[in-house]
Design a protein around this motif. Structure first.
Motif, PDB file in Angstrom:
ATOM      1  N   UNK A   1       0.371 -38.977  46.920  1.00  0.00           N
ATOM      2  CA  UNK A   1      -0.477 -37.973  46.299  1.00  0.00           C
ATOM      3  C   UNK A   1       0.385 -37.058  45.428  1.00  0.00           C
ATOM      4  N   UNK A   2      -0.216 -36.385  44.446  1.00  0.00           N
ATOM      5  CA  UNK A   2       0.582 -35.556  43.530  1.00  0.00           C
ATOM      6  C   UNK A   2       1.487 -34.549  44.226  1.00  0.00           C
ATOM      7  N   UNK A   3       1.005 -33.887  45.279  1.00  0.00           N
ATOM      8  CA  UNK A   3       1.872 -32.875  45.912  1.00  0.00           C
ATOM      9  C   UNK A   3       3.039 -33.538  46.635  1.00  0.00           C
ATOM     10  N   UNK A   4       2.845 -34.773  47.115  1.00  0.00           N
ATOM     11  CA  UNK A   4       3.951 -35.486  47.748  1.00  0.00           C
ATOM     12  C   UNK A   4       4.997 -35.881  46.709  1.00  0.00           C
TER      13      UNK A   4
ATOM     14  N   UNK B   1       4.576 -24.229  50.937  1.00  0.00           N
ATOM     15  CA  UNK B   1       3.308 -24.945  50.874  1.00  0.00           C
ATOM     16  C   UNK B   1       3.381 -26.314  51.533  1.00  0.00           C
ATOM     17  N   UNK B   2       4.475 -27.041  51.317  1.00  0.00           N
ATOM     18  CA  UNK B   2       4.614 -28.361  51.944  1.00  0.00           C
ATOM     19  C   UNK B   2       4.699 -28.247  53.457  1.00  0.00           C
ATOM     20  N   UNK B   3       5.369 -27.212  53.921  1.00  0.00           N
ATOM     21  CA  UNK B   3       5.418 -27.024  55.367  1.00  0.00           C
ATOM     22  C   UNK B   3       4.027 -26.770  55.938  1.00  0.00           C
ATOM     23  N   UNK B   4       3.253 -25.970  55.236  1.00  0.00           N
ATOM     24  CA  UNK B   4       1.926 -25.599  55.730  1.00  0.00           C
ATOM     25  C   UNK B   4       0.993 -26.802  55.774  1.00  0.00           C
ATOM     26  N   UNK B   5       1.118 -27.742  54.833  1.00  0.00           N
ATOM     27  CA  UNK B   5       0.200 -28.890  54.805  1.00  0.00           C
ATOM     28  C   UNK B   5       0.774 -30.102  55.528  1.00  0.00           C
ATOM     29  N   UNK B   6       1.900 -29.936  56.244  1.00  0.00           N
ATOM     30  CA  UNK B   6       2.494 -31.063  56.965  1.00  0.00           C
ATOM     31  C   UNK B   6       1.470 -31.660  57.929  1.00  0.00           C
ATOM     32  N   UNK B   7       1.416 -32.999  58.033  1.00  0.00           N
ATOM     33  CA  UNK B   7       0.386 -33.638  58.875  1.00  0.00           C
ATOM     34  C   UNK B   7       0.422 -33.190  60.322  1.00  0.00           C
TER      35      UNK B   7
ATOM     36  N   UNK C   1      -3.523 -30.620  46.226  1.00  0.00           N
ATOM     37  CA  UNK C   1      -2.592 -31.154  45.234  1.00  0.00           C
ATOM     38  C   UNK C   1      -2.361 -30.153  44.106  1.00  0.00           C
ATOM     39  N   UNK C   2      -3.438 -29.581  43.649  1.00  0.00           N
ATOM     40  CA  UNK C   2      -3.330 -28.637  42.527  1.00  0.00           C
ATOM     41  C   UNK C   2      -2.484 -27.414  42.908  1.00  0.00           C
ATOM     42  N   UNK C   3      -2.741 -26.860  44.099  1.00  0.00           N
ATOM     43  CA  UNK C   3      -2.036 -25.644  44.492  1.00  0.00           C
ATOM     44  C   UNK C   3      -0.537 -25.902  44.654  1.00  0.00           C
TER      45      UNK C   3
ATOM     46  N   UNK D   1       9.319 -43.726  36.403  1.00  0.00           N
ATOM     47  CA  UNK D   1       9.159 -45.128  36.016  1.00  0.00           C
ATOM     48  C   UNK D   1       7.801 -45.647  36.474  1.00  0.00           C
ATOM     49  N   UNK D   2       7.251 -46.566  35.674  1.00  0.00           N
ATOM     50  CA  UNK D   2       5.994 -47.251  36.014  1.00  0.00           C
ATOM     51  C   UNK D   2       4.858 -46.277  36.317  1.00  0.00           C
ATOM     52  N   UNK D   3       4.600 -45.379  35.387  1.00  0.00           N
ATOM     53  CA  UNK D   3       3.508 -44.422  35.619  1.00  0.00           C
ATOM     54  C   UNK D   3       2.147 -45.093  35.518  1.00  0.00           C
ATOM     55  N   UNK D   4       2.115 -46.363  35.079  1.00  0.00           N
ATOM     56  CA  UNK D   4       0.852 -47.092  35.087  1.00  0.00           C
ATOM     57  C   UNK D   4       0.567 -47.697  36.454  1.00  0.00           C
ATOM     58  N   UNK D   5       1.450 -47.498  37.420  1.00  0.00           N
ATOM     59  CA  UNK D   5       1.203 -47.926  38.807  1.00  0.00           C
ATOM     60  C   UNK D   5       0.407 -46.841  39.528  1.00  0.00           C
ATOM     61  N   UNK D   6      -0.179 -47.160  40.703  1.00  0.00           N
ATOM     62  CA  UNK D   6      -0.975 -46.164  41.425  1.00  0.00           C
ATOM     63  C   UNK D   6      -0.194 -44.877  41.680  1.00  0.00           C
ATOM     64  N   UNK D   7      -0.840 -43.760  41.399  1.00  0.00           N
ATOM     65  CA  UNK D   7      -0.253 -42.453  41.629  1.00  0.00           C
ATOM     66  C   UNK D   7       0.430 -41.845  40.416  1.00  0.00           C
ATOM     67  N   UNK D   8       0.848 -42.670  39.474  1.00  0.00           N
ATOM     68  CA  UNK D   8       1.590 -42.154  38.339  1.00  0.00           C
ATOM     69  C   UNK D   8       0.764 -41.274  37.423  1.00  0.00           C
ATOM     70  N   UNK D   9      -0.339 -41.806  36.961  1.00  0.00           N
ATOM     71  CA  UNK D   9      -1.210 -41.026  36.078  1.00  0.00           C
ATOM     72  C   UNK D   9      -1.792 -39.829  36.802  1.00  0.00           C
ATOM     73  N   UNK D  10      -2.117 -39.991  38.066  1.00  0.00           N
ATOM     74  CA  UNK D  10      -2.730 -38.891  38.816  1.00  0.00           C
ATOM     75  C   UNK D  10      -1.788 -37.692  38.823  1.00  0.00           C
ATOM     76  N   UNK D  11      -0.494 -37.948  39.043  1.00  0.00           N
ATOM     77  CA  UNK D  11       0.465 -36.845  39.075  1.00  0.00           C
ATOM     78  C   UNK D  11       0.656 -36.246  37.681  1.00  0.00           C
ATOM     79  N   UNK D  12       0.883 -37.084  36.676  1.00  0.00           N
ATOM     80  CA  UNK D  12       1.156 -36.549  35.340  1.00  0.00           C
ATOM     81  C   UNK D  12      -0.069 -35.894  34.721  1.00  0.00           C
ATOM     82  N   UNK D  13      -1.248 -36.428  34.981  1.00  0.00           N
ATOM     83  CA  UNK D  13      -2.467 -35.780  34.474  1.00  0.00           C
ATOM     84  C   UNK D  13      -2.585 -34.358  35.016  1.00  0.00           C
ATOM     85  N   UNK D  14      -2.315 -34.215  36.307  1.00  0.00           N
ATOM     86  CA  UNK D  14      -2.391 -32.884  36.907  1.00  0.00           C
ATOM     87  C   UNK D  14      -1.320 -31.981  36.318  1.00  0.00           C
ATOM     88  N   UNK D  15      -0.135 -32.519  36.101  1.00  0.00           N
ATOM     89  CA  UNK D  15       0.941 -31.716  35.522  1.00  0.00           C
ATOM     90  C   UNK D  15       0.558 -31.207  34.140  1.00  0.00           C
TER      91      UNK D  15
END
Length: 665
Positions: A75-78, A105-111, A217-219, A246-260
């Motif tokens: 996911x983008x935040x990961x 923030x990462x500590x707070x959302x830890x599984x 993810x956004x926060x 690398x390979x932003x056309x793979x799963x997760x790549x566009x999702x992260x960069x779009x949000x950025x």
């Protein structure tokens, strides 16, 4: 040290331009900020090598490499957490970057962190207790596992200290408490207190609702960018930090960069992050629209530059597509291929030139060809072995006498993104000179609906379509290129064609089934008859071995045309047709031209001997394997003699034919 890829000078210059355009929130923003640079090209064009070289160039400043193709989908935040870990490495004479907002923030959302969703006071108490740290330290084995997982994602070879990893992934924040309080807590405070906002963030992270997940993810990605802005405002730096994706056309790549990109627009202020990405599928890059098969504005390295991007930004921008700047890696030149084959050229000088001509400079394929050619050095009859190089086993085969052929492995590598049905369809479409003609002629009608709807888009967005090469002496082993352009009153349309190397490999698969070859070329020939394309009709007639038809047309045109250039245009255009068996390694091409003339066109050979030998020789010379040795290409002597013979026989004498003959001396 990383190996510098060839032909990337323009990309290096663009990279340095953007790295040095440092803006922080202490200075007034100027210009449109930084683009998201995307290196595009088909498989094997050197994208990963270029990214790693750029990482080497920037290795003394904060940078990180992340491959969406090899890492598990994140996911983008990961992704932001892993990038922050890489960017925080301590470098010589550089103050390390800190990420207090993101770390918190990462500590707070830890599984593993569950806060009471029904009792706010209890939840705040649980959070305060968690932030003070666990009662027992985390076992060393668990920390090592966490480190190894993160390093695998980041493609890092060495294992540094785990302090920041612990804070980002498994452990409470290890930064000084004052930094966490003054920076992290203060940033999360808003309408709610910082503790309430963090409790809410934790509860959102446990939800399965896509809206809640997107909010998390956004926060946290906002926190990532805010940390970077804060670090650059706190301490002056001379280079932007760099993420190589690398390979932003793979799963997760566009999702992260779009949000950025969305967050950059929303912030309204520059950030010190240069994103350089790579993709094989330009259809997954939302760059600015451009006419053409790919549908996206693409620059070549020699054109690329920050000012070129900045000038192309629309005013006002209709959407965020202007933030993406696509740069297509080009193929290697003949000189660059020779540079790679220096060790071979001394003993087998034809090998680098043949590798370039066959592959059109496709970097991965050039290296495969040169490696295969190196095995020929020192063996008897090297020219015959070079003509058969595509049938040789791959260099990676453990046993040189077993394993897939070079052409089979190259086909599999280049077409690995296609379904089986798409591949079968593309094998038939390669018979057409122009890819659009294959689709228009109905070659896709018998394939699955998905293939009919997607193949043209797949080929275009994977950048396997190119501009056609002018057909003239240059393509047959002679001298001069482009001199027949715009001389014919009814020229070919000039629309996009399949990359010549890919097309050659596909034609070899089509040729393995003679019935299929005849059926596809026959269908294309019929379609061109119906639509009034005489040169294309003769092109496919020659592919069908109807040589008499071709000779009859060219003989008649030579008599009735007053302009020799028009006749030459037709000659080269027709003889560019594919030959089902283009090369017989053990047989010299000159001898084969005579045998084909006698076998395929006995009537024309008797009535128009020089013209028939010229047509057959040019047809064979279209394949670079028939033009060995390089210093004195085979068939050139025959082509030269037949042009001269035709010039002497023509009424009136055609001086243009004498000039054409001179191109093959």
């Amino acid at each position: 040290m990383a190996e510098r890829p060839l032909g990337i000078q323009g990309i290096e210059a663009l990279y340095e331009e953007c790295r040095t355009r440092v803006q922080d929130n202490r200075t007034a923003p100027t210009g449109p900020g930084l683009p998201a640079i995307v290196l595009v090209g088909p498989h094997g064009s050197g994208k990963t090598s270029t990214l790693k070289w750029l990482g080497y160039l920037g290795s003394r400043r904060p940078h990180v490499y992340f491959d969406f193709g090899s890492a598990a989908p994140r996911r983008p935040h990961e992704v932001a957490g892993r990038l922050a870990y890489g960017l925080s490495h301590r470098l010589p004479r550089q103050t390390p970057l800190l990420f207090p907002r993101l770390t918190l923030g990462l500590f707070v959302v830890a599984p593993e962190l569950f806060l009471n969703p029904t009792d706010p006071e209890r939840a705040r108490k649980q959070l305060r207790q968690a932030l003070r740290g666990p009662q027992e330290p985390q076992p060393a084995a668990e920390r090592v596992v966490a480190v190894a997982g993160l390093l695998q994602d980041l493609n890092l070879l060495r294992i540094p200290g785990i302090s920041l990893l612990a804070s980002l992934i498994r452990q409470p924040p290890s930064m000084p408490l004052r930094v966490t309080r003054h920076t992290g807590f203060a940033w999360y405070a808003g309408p709610l207190t910082a503790m309430d906002a963090l409790v809410e963030l934790n509860q959102l992270s446990k939800s399965e609702d896509p809206t809640d997940r997107a909010a998390v993810d956004r926060r946290l990605c906002e926190a990532f960018l805010a940390d970077l802005r804060g670090e650059y405002a706190r301490r002056q730096r001379d280079r932007n930090c760099v993420v190589l994706l690398d390979n932003i056309d793979a799963p997760g790549g566009r999702e992260f960069l779009d949000l950025l990109m969305e967050l950059r627009d929303a912030a309204g202020e520059p950030d010190p992050l240069l994103a350089v990405a790579a993709a094989s599928n330009v259809g997954r890059v939302p760059g600015m629209f451009a006419n053409g098969p790919a549908g996206v504005q693409v620059r070549f390295p020699e054109q690329a530059g920050y000012l070129d991007w900045a000038r192309s930004v629309p005013d006002p921008p209709p959407n965020r597509s202007w933030r993406w700047y696509c740069v297509q890696l080009r193929g290697l030149t003949a000189g660059e291929t020779a540079q790679l084959g220096t060790n071979i050229a001394a003993r087998l000088p034809e090998a680098p030139l043949l590798a370039h001509r066959l592959t059109d400079g496709h970097p991965w394929s050039v290296r495969q060809m040169l490696t295969a050619s190196a095995r020929i050095v020192g063996r008897e009859r090297p020219e015959a072995l070079l003509r058969a190089v595509l049938s040789s086993t791959t260099p990676s085969a453990a046993d040189a006498d077993e394993g897939p052929s070079l052409e089979a492995e190259a086909r599999e590598y280049l077409l690995r993104d296609l379904t089986d049905d798409q591949r079968r369809a593309l094998v038939e479409c390669c018979a057409a000179r122009e890819f659009d003609a294959a689709c228009d002629a109905g070659l896709l009608d018998r394939f699955q609906l998905h293939t009919r709807d997607s193949l043209a888009r797949v080929v275009a967005t994977r950048l396997w379509l190119t501009d056609p090469v002018p057909q003239d002496a240059e393509t047959r082993g002679g001298r001069g290129s482009g001199y027949l352009e715009r001389v014919h009153p009814n020229p070919l349309r000039g629309s996009s064609v399949l990359h010549p190397w890919l097309r050659m490999l596909l034609l070899r698969e089509l040729a393995a089934s003679p019935d299929r070859w005849m059926a596809v070329h026959g269908k294309l020939r019929t379609w061109h008859i119906e639509h009034g394309h005489p040169l294309e009709v003769l092109y496919h007639s020659l592919a069908l071995q109807r040589v008499d038809d071709v000779i009859e047309h060219l003989a008649q045109r030579l008599v009735e045309l007053s302009d020799t250039s028009v006749w030459l245009y037709e000659l080269y255009t027709i003889t560019a047709a594919p030959l089902r068996e283009p090369v017989l390694p053990e047989q010299p091409a000159t001898l084969r031209a005579e045998e084909l003339a006698a076998e395929l066109a006995p009537r024309a050979f008797a009535a128009h001997t020089p013209l028939t030998l010229l047509v057959l020789s040019l047809w064979l010379a279209a394949d670079p394997r028939n033009r060995l040795p390089g210093a004195n290409p085979e068939l050139n002597r025959t082509i030269n003699a037949m042009f001269q013979d035709l010039a002497m026989r023509s009424v009136p004498t055609r001086i243009g034919l004498m000039h054409e003959a001179a191109k093959y001396v």
